[in-house]
Design an enzyme around this catalytic site. Structure first.
Site, PDB file in Angstrom:
ATOM      1  N   HIS A  10      97.989 105.903  80.749  1.00 40.63           N
ATOM      2  CA  HIS A  10      98.904 104.764  80.822  1.00 40.63           C
ATOM      3  C   HIS A  10      98.837 104.099  82.196  1.00 40.63           C
ATOM      4  O   HIS A  10      99.061 104.772  83.205  1.00 40.63           O
ATOM      5  CB  HIS A  10     100.328 105.264  80.553  1.00 40.63           C
ATOM      6  CG  HIS A  10     101.354 104.189  80.488  1.00 40.63           C
ATOM      7  ND1 HIS A  10     102.557 104.269  81.140  1.00 40.63           N
ATOM      8  CD2 HIS A  10     101.360 102.990  79.840  1.00 40.63           C
ATOM      9  CE1 HIS A  10     103.265 103.184  80.899  1.00 40.63           C
ATOM     10  NE2 HIS A  10     102.567 102.383  80.116  1.00 40.63           N
ATOM     11  N   GLU A  37      94.861 102.480  79.432  1.00 42.66           N
ATOM     12  CA  GLU A  37      95.559 101.230  79.129  1.00 42.66           C
ATOM     13  C   GLU A  37      95.901 100.601  80.452  1.00 42.66           C
ATOM     14  O   GLU A  37      96.167 101.306  81.432  1.00 42.66           O
ATOM     15  CB  GLU A  37      96.834 101.556  78.344  1.00 42.66           C
ATOM     16  CG  GLU A  37      97.694 100.358  77.967  1.00 42.66           C
ATOM     17  CD  GLU A  37      98.821 100.039  78.949  1.00 42.66           C
ATOM     18  OE1 GLU A  37      99.567  99.102  78.672  1.00 42.66           O
ATOM     19  OE2 GLU A  37      98.950 100.710  80.002  1.00 42.66           O
ATOM     20  N   ASP A  39      97.716  96.644  82.178  1.00 43.85           N
ATOM     21  CA  ASP A  39      98.418  95.385  81.899  1.00 43.85           C
ATOM     22  C   ASP A  39      97.729  94.252  82.640  1.00 43.85           C
ATOM     23  O   ASP A  39      97.373  94.408  83.811  1.00 43.85           O
ATOM     24  CB  ASP A  39      99.870  95.490  82.391  1.00 43.85           C
ATOM     25  CG  ASP A  39     100.559  96.721  81.841  1.00 43.85           C
ATOM     26  OD1 ASP A  39     100.803  96.752  80.633  1.00 43.85           O
ATOM     27  OD2 ASP A  39     100.823  97.663  82.625  1.00 43.85           O
ATOM     28  N   HIS A  52     101.973  94.621  86.297  1.00 41.68           N
ATOM     29  CA  HIS A  52     102.924  94.849  85.215  1.00 41.68           C
ATOM     30  C   HIS A  52     104.142  93.929  85.245  1.00 41.68           C
ATOM     31  O   HIS A  52     104.667  93.556  84.199  1.00 41.68           O
ATOM     32  CB  HIS A  52     103.388  96.315  85.256  1.00 41.68           C
ATOM     33  CG  HIS A  52     104.308  96.687  84.127  1.00 41.68           C
ATOM     34  ND1 HIS A  52     105.665  96.437  84.139  1.00 41.68           N
ATOM     35  CD2 HIS A  52     104.057  97.288  82.920  1.00 41.68           C
ATOM     36  CE1 HIS A  52     106.211  96.873  83.014  1.00 41.68           C
ATOM     37  NE2 HIS A  52     105.258  97.389  82.257  1.00 41.68           N
ATOM     38  N   GLU A 112      96.324  95.328  77.693  1.00 44.91           N
ATOM     39  CA  GLU A 112      97.614  94.759  77.305  1.00 44.91           C
ATOM     40  C   GLU A 112      97.816  93.410  77.987  1.00 44.91           C
ATOM     41  O   GLU A 112      97.834  93.321  79.219  1.00 44.91           O
ATOM     42  CB  GLU A 112      98.774  95.696  77.666  1.00 44.91           C
ATOM     43  CG  GLU A 112     100.085  95.103  77.142  1.00 44.91           C
ATOM     44  CD  GLU A 112     101.342  95.844  77.548  1.00 44.91           C
ATOM     45  OE1 GLU A 112     101.289  97.036  77.887  1.00 44.91           O
ATOM     46  OE2 GLU A 112     102.397  95.170  77.534  1.00 44.91           O
TER      47      GLU A 112
HETATM   48  O1  G3P Z   1     100.649  99.291  76.112  1.00 44.83           O
HETATM   49  C1  G3P Z   1     101.575 100.324  75.996  1.00 44.83           C
HETATM   50  C2  G3P Z   1     102.586 100.336  77.101  1.00 44.83           C
HETATM   51  O2  G3P Z   1     101.928 100.135  78.315  1.00 44.83           O
HETATM   52  C3  G3P Z   1     103.644  99.297  76.916  1.00 44.83           C
HETATM   53  O3  G3P Z   1     104.663  99.323  77.870  1.00 44.83           O
HETATM   54  O4  G3P Z   1     105.802  98.385  79.813  1.00 44.83           O
HETATM   55  O5  G3P Z   1     104.184 100.226  80.121  1.00 44.83           O
HETATM   56  O6  G3P Z   1     103.401  97.947  79.545  1.00 44.83           O
HETATM   57  P1  G3P Z   1     104.488  98.957  79.403  1.00 44.83           P
HETATM   58 MG    MG Z   2     101.301  98.374  79.346  1.00 42.19          MG
END
Ligand code: G3P
Ligand code: MG
Length: 241
Positions: A10, A37, A39, A52, A112
């Site tokens: 993450h 993953e 952002d 993020h 993302e």
């Molecule tokens: O993409 C899954 C997760 O990353 C979504 O929440 O806020 O960590 O981007 P966030």
């Molecule tokens: Mg995310």
């Protein structure tokens, strides 16, 4: 069916390194993750960067908004010191730099799309266009995800062949119509919202289901037992063990 691994780092491996940095992606690989993953937002001059928040403050200590700062301005910031002195000077990476690193490390990725407030359409269009045109051939096909339906709609138009996933925080009531409308292959949701019954419905409808953010082994095993195909974890090595 999904061919993503059971555990996806993450924001890289953000339990170990500052989120959405090259150091965090490299850490995930070092820990044995096969996918990460991250952002992606737009700078003021419409460049794709790994970040993020709408506000710069939490991870850079700077005042102001990501969407109102140029790429050059963002690249001058320290996105590592807030996490630990060991990462002082760690930069906000561009999507290009992240893609190069994925290729070098042999990692796959969920990209993302994270639009700043009011920038859903251009963020969706530009990020998905970048992924379409510059994704390294040696890296497995990515998944494009977003909480923003408008951004996913752009991705559907710009890069229809790249699989899409809808992210949801709360409220799993209308997932079916949204996934169908956006021609998504997967739902990504908060694991706390789920029951075995709901998982069954989503999977039976033909969608892959991935959950965030899962840092406890027991919880991950419960979710896998229900049929969740992957979890996003800040500590991917914990779950992989
Ligand atoms: O993409 C899954 C997760 O990353 C979504 O929440 O806020 O960590 O981007 P966030
Ligand atoms: Mg995310």
């Amino acid at each position: 069916m999904s061919d993503t691994p059971a555990v996806i780092g993450h924001r890289g491996a953000c339990g170990h390194a500052p989120e959405n940095t090259l150091a965090s992606i490299a850490k995930a690989a070092e820990l044995g993750a096969q996918w990460v993953e991250f952002d992606v937002m737009l700078s003021r001059d419409d460049k794709c960067v790994l970040f993020h928040d709408d506000k710069l403050l939490r991870t850079t200590g700077q005042k102001g908004l990501t969407a109102e700062t140029s790429l050059a301005g963002l690249q001058r910031m320290d996105a590592g010191s807030w996490f630990s002195d060991d990462f002082a000077g760690e930069a906000i990476p561009t999507l290009s730099e992240a893609m190069d690193l994925l290729a070098k490390l042999g990692l796959g990725a969920v990209v993302e799309i994270k639009p700043s407030e009011g920038r859903d359409v251009e963020t969706g269009r530009i990020v998905s266009g970048m992924v379409r045109d510059h994704w390294p051939v040696s890296v497995p096909q990515p998944i494009i995800s977003s909480f923003s339906e408008a951004a996913l709609e752009q991705a559907m138009m710009e890069a229809p062949h790249i699989p899409r996933a809808l992210n949801v925080f709360n409220g799993l009531s209308d997932w079916k119509v949204k996934l169908r409308t956006l021609d998504c292959v997967a739902l990504h949701c908060m694991h706390t919202d789920l029951s075995e019954k709901t998982v069954g419905k989503i999977i039976t409808a033909g969608y892959d289901l991935r959950c965030f953010t899962v840092n406890e082994v027991a919880r991950a095993n419960t979710l896998f037992g229900w049929g969740v195909c992957s979890v996003f974890s800040d500590f991917p090595e914990r779950i992989m063990a």
